[in-house]
Design an enzyme around this catalytic site. Structure first.
Site, PDB file in Angstrom:
ATOM      1  N   LYS A  78       0.832  -1.209   0.000  1.00  0.00           N
ATOM      2  CA  LYS A  78       0.000   0.000   0.000  1.00  0.00           C
ATOM      3  C   LYS A  78       0.869   1.263   0.000  1.00  0.00           C
ATOM      4  O   LYS A  78       0.663   2.166  -0.804  1.00  0.00           O
ATOM      5  CB  LYS A  78      -0.954   0.000   1.210  1.00  0.00           C
ATOM      6  N   THR A  79       1.835   1.316   0.900  1.00  0.00           N
ATOM      7  CA  THR A  79       2.725   2.478   0.956  1.00  0.00           C
ATOM      8  C   THR A  79       3.523   2.591  -0.345  1.00  0.00           C
ATOM      9  O   THR A  79       3.685   3.678  -0.897  1.00  0.00           O
ATOM     10  CB  THR A  79       3.680   2.349   2.162  1.00  0.00           C
ATOM     11  N   ASP A 123      -1.936   7.089   5.741  1.00  0.00           N
ATOM     12  CA  ASP A 123      -1.865   5.675   6.086  1.00  0.00           C
ATOM     13  C   ASP A 123      -2.843   5.410   7.237  1.00  0.00           C
ATOM     14  O   ASP A 123      -3.127   6.319   8.023  1.00  0.00           O
ATOM     15  CB  ASP A 123      -0.426   5.341   6.527  1.00  0.00           C
ATOM     16  N   THR A 172      -6.246  -1.319   6.328  1.00  0.00           N
ATOM     17  CA  THR A 172      -6.141  -2.771   6.299  1.00  0.00           C
ATOM     18  C   THR A 172      -7.470  -3.401   5.864  1.00  0.00           C
ATOM     19  O   THR A 172      -7.493  -4.524   5.410  1.00  0.00           O
ATOM     20  CB  THR A 172      -5.754  -3.327   7.682  1.00  0.00           C
ATOM     21  N   ARG A 231       6.618  -8.059   2.173  1.00  0.00           N
ATOM     22  CA  ARG A 231       7.482  -7.575   3.254  1.00  0.00           C
ATOM     23  C   ARG A 231       8.137  -8.746   3.967  1.00  0.00           C
ATOM     24  O   ARG A 231       9.325  -8.709   4.298  1.00  0.00           O
ATOM     25  CB  ARG A 231       6.687  -6.743   4.269  1.00  0.00           C
TER      26      ARG A 231
HETATM   27  N1  LIG Z   1       4.341  -5.810  -5.701  1.00  0.00           N
HETATM   28  C1  LIG Z   1       5.542  -5.719  -5.092  1.00  0.00           C
HETATM   29  N2  LIG Z   1       6.657  -6.006  -5.762  1.00  0.00           N
HETATM   30  C2  LIG Z   1       7.854  -5.940  -5.157  1.00  0.00           C
HETATM   31  N3  LIG Z   1       8.022  -5.593  -3.866  1.00  0.00           N
HETATM   32  C3  LIG Z   1       6.943  -5.283  -3.145  1.00  0.00           C
HETATM   33  C4  LIG Z   1       5.648  -5.319  -3.726  1.00  0.00           C
HETATM   34  N4  LIG Z   1       4.761  -4.971  -2.781  1.00  0.00           N
HETATM   35  C5  LIG Z   1       5.465  -4.723  -1.671  1.00  0.00           C
HETATM   36  N5  LIG Z   1       6.786  -4.907  -1.875  1.00  0.00           N
HETATM   37  C6  LIG Z   1       7.844  -4.781  -0.866  1.00  0.00           C
HETATM   38  O1  LIG Z   1       7.282  -5.073   0.399  1.00  0.00           O
HETATM   39  C7  LIG Z   1       7.600  -4.071   1.338  1.00  0.00           C
HETATM   40  C8  LIG Z   1       6.335  -3.683   2.083  1.00  0.00           C
HETATM   41  O2  LIG Z   1       5.487  -2.977   1.234  1.00  0.00           O
HETATM   42  P1  LIG Z   1       4.626  -1.745   1.781  1.00  0.00           P
HETATM   43  O3  LIG Z   1       4.239  -0.928   0.605  1.00  0.00           O
HETATM   44  O4  LIG Z   1       5.364  -1.044   2.863  1.00  0.00           O
HETATM   45  O5  LIG Z   1       3.355  -2.508   2.370  1.00  0.00           O
HETATM   46  P2  LIG Z   1       2.083  -1.917   3.167  1.00  0.00           P
HETATM   47  O6  LIG Z   1       2.176  -0.424   3.122  1.00  0.00           O
HETATM   48  O7  LIG Z   1       0.896  -2.465   2.449  1.00  0.00           O
HETATM   49  O8  LIG Z   1       2.176  -2.451   4.559  1.00  0.00           O
HETATM   50  C9  LIG Z   1       8.227  -2.913   0.582  1.00  0.00           C
HETATM   51  O9  LIG Z   1       9.478  -2.627   1.099  1.00  0.00           O
HETATM   52  C10 LIG Z   1       8.407  -3.388  -0.833  1.00  0.00           C
HETATM   53  O10 LIG Z   1       9.769  -3.488  -1.122  1.00  0.00           O
HETATM   54 MG   LIG Z   2       2.341   0.840   4.700  1.00  0.00          MG
END
Ligand SMILES: Nc1ncnc2c1ncn2[C@@H]1O[C@H](COP(=O)(O)OP(=O)(O)O)[C@@H](O)[C@H]1O
Ligand SMILES: [Mg+2]
Length: 360
Positions: A78-79, A123, A172, A231
């Site tokens: 998401k981030t 977020d 979430t 992650r």
């Molecule tokens: N589709 C994707 N392809 C490659 N790496 C990803 C992908 N989605 C997430 N990641 C990796 O996973 C980690 C967590 O993603 P993040 O965007 O922080 O998740 P969320 O915000 O949903 O908790 C990031 O550091 C990123 O490198």
């Molecule tokens: Mg996040």
């Protein structure tokens, strides 16, 4: 909020649920591993395509894109997507989070500081305070905020016009948002848990960036234990890299990955402490269910939301838990995974093994 703080907040939320605790170095690495464009993003085909259209259309019209809501369990991107949206629009990104906005005034300050076309990432948007939420409705729809000056009967609201901006909210679970807020997003992207093939590509991409020599079977082993979450995949890769470096010649093979992940007590299917606690409670304390989610949450000493949003999606996906109208039910596979005999008369027995997600 700085990206580092954001990552730290995520780590805090997540570290209690996973075996590998992150240090500062890990956070820097995580930031370095984020894909920077939609093309670089692996998996999430549907969201990638839909969002790609939204952004392309906005670019053609030379307008800020519609507000975007991203929903899905932690660690799915998401981030990353919020950052990609800003990058693809060549727009600056402001980052904040629902819990950081305790007063409507906090939000007013952020909104009135926005420049035209900027992307505002909120977020955990479902954790914003009520008054801030109402202010956000107006800002999203009419690009306006009413700033209240003074207190009590003498207070006056001064309307301030905002430049067009794009709000990107992450949550979430979209269902946690009040309807009026959800309706004001022009596009909602639901992120799904990744399948092992996509996770394998992610692990290989990360290995390339981190200069880790990784065999295909090593990548598959790590992907298979990452509970559908990039992650976690990246974090496990780093732990396996440590092991390969210290105990072998640095090359990550399946054998090395297996040994390392066993050492770190990563379940062969990737289940983490909470996943296992939920299954254990479901089978041992409630005879396999059906049991209500709230009761189950109390039994494992967690918030209902955490069980519902973090553990459950993965347990359902792997075919260990089923949601029924009467409550949560353990499948025969769950009993087997815990090394328990499958009860003959359990309601669970109705669930066939064929419906399982074939991960191994
Ligand atoms: N589709 C994707 N392809 C490659 N790496 C990803 C992908 N989605 C997430 N990641 C990796 O996973 C980690 C967590 O993603 P993040 O965007 O922080 O998740 P969320 O915000 O949903 O908790 C990031 O550091 C990123 O490198
Ligand atoms: Mg996040």
């Amino acid at each position: 909020m700085h990206e580092d703080d954001l990552d730290r907040a995520e780590e805090d939320y997540f570290s209690s649920l996973t075996i590998a605790e992150a240090d500062g170095d890990d956070r820097a690495v995580e930031a370095a591993l984020r894909p920077k464009t939609l093309d670089e993003l692996i998996g999430q085909q549907r969201v990638r395509e839909q969002l790609g259209l939204v952004l392309e259309a906005a670019r053609q019209r030379e307008r800020a894109p519609d507000h975007v809501l991203l929903s899905g369990p932690p660690g799915l991107g998401k981030t990353t997507l919020a950052m990609i949206i800003a990058a693809e629009m060549s727009a600056p990104l402001r980052i904040t989070s629902g819990p950081a906005i305790t007063h409507a005034g906090d939000l007013a300050a952020i909104l009135s500081g926005l420049n035209e076309g900027e992307v505002l990432f909120v977020d955990e948007i479902h954790r914003m305070s009520r008054p801030a939420e109402e202010m956000l409705y107006l800002a999203m729809e009419d690009f306006r905020v009413d700033v209240v000056i003074g207190k009590g009967p003498g207070a006056t609201a001064i309307p301030i016009d905002l430049p067009p901006f794009t709000l990107v909210g992450a949550t979430t679970r979209a269902g946690l948002l009040p309807g009026p807020l959800r309706d004001r997003f022009g596009f909602t992207g639901h992120l799904e848990l990744y399948d092992p093939a996509d996770l394998e590509l992610i692990v290989r991409r990360s290995a390339g960036l981190l200069d880790v020599t990784l065999k295909d079977d090593g990548a598959a082993e790590i992907a298979g234990r990452s509970r559908g979450t990039p992650r976690i995949a990246n974090r496990l890769l780093r732990r396996v890299r440590d092991y390969a470096q210290v105990k072998a010649d640095g090359t990550v093979t399946q054998q090395i990955a297996e040994k390392a992940l066993d050492l770190y007590e990563v379940d062969p299917l990737g289940l983490d402490r909470l996943d296992l606690a939920v299954l254990d409670a479901l089978c041992r304390r409630f005879g396999g269910g059906p049991v209500g989610i709230s009761t189950l949450a109390v039994a494992v000493g967690e918030e209902r939301e955490t069980v519902e949003e973090v553990a459950e999606p993965f347990l359902v996906r792997t075919g260990f838990l089923a949601r029924t109208p009467r409550g949560r039910v353990a499948t025969p596979a769950a009993w087997e995974h815990l090394g328990l005999p499958v009860p003959a008369n359990a309601e669970a027995a109705a669930w066939s093994r064929d419906t399982l997600w074939d991960e191994a």
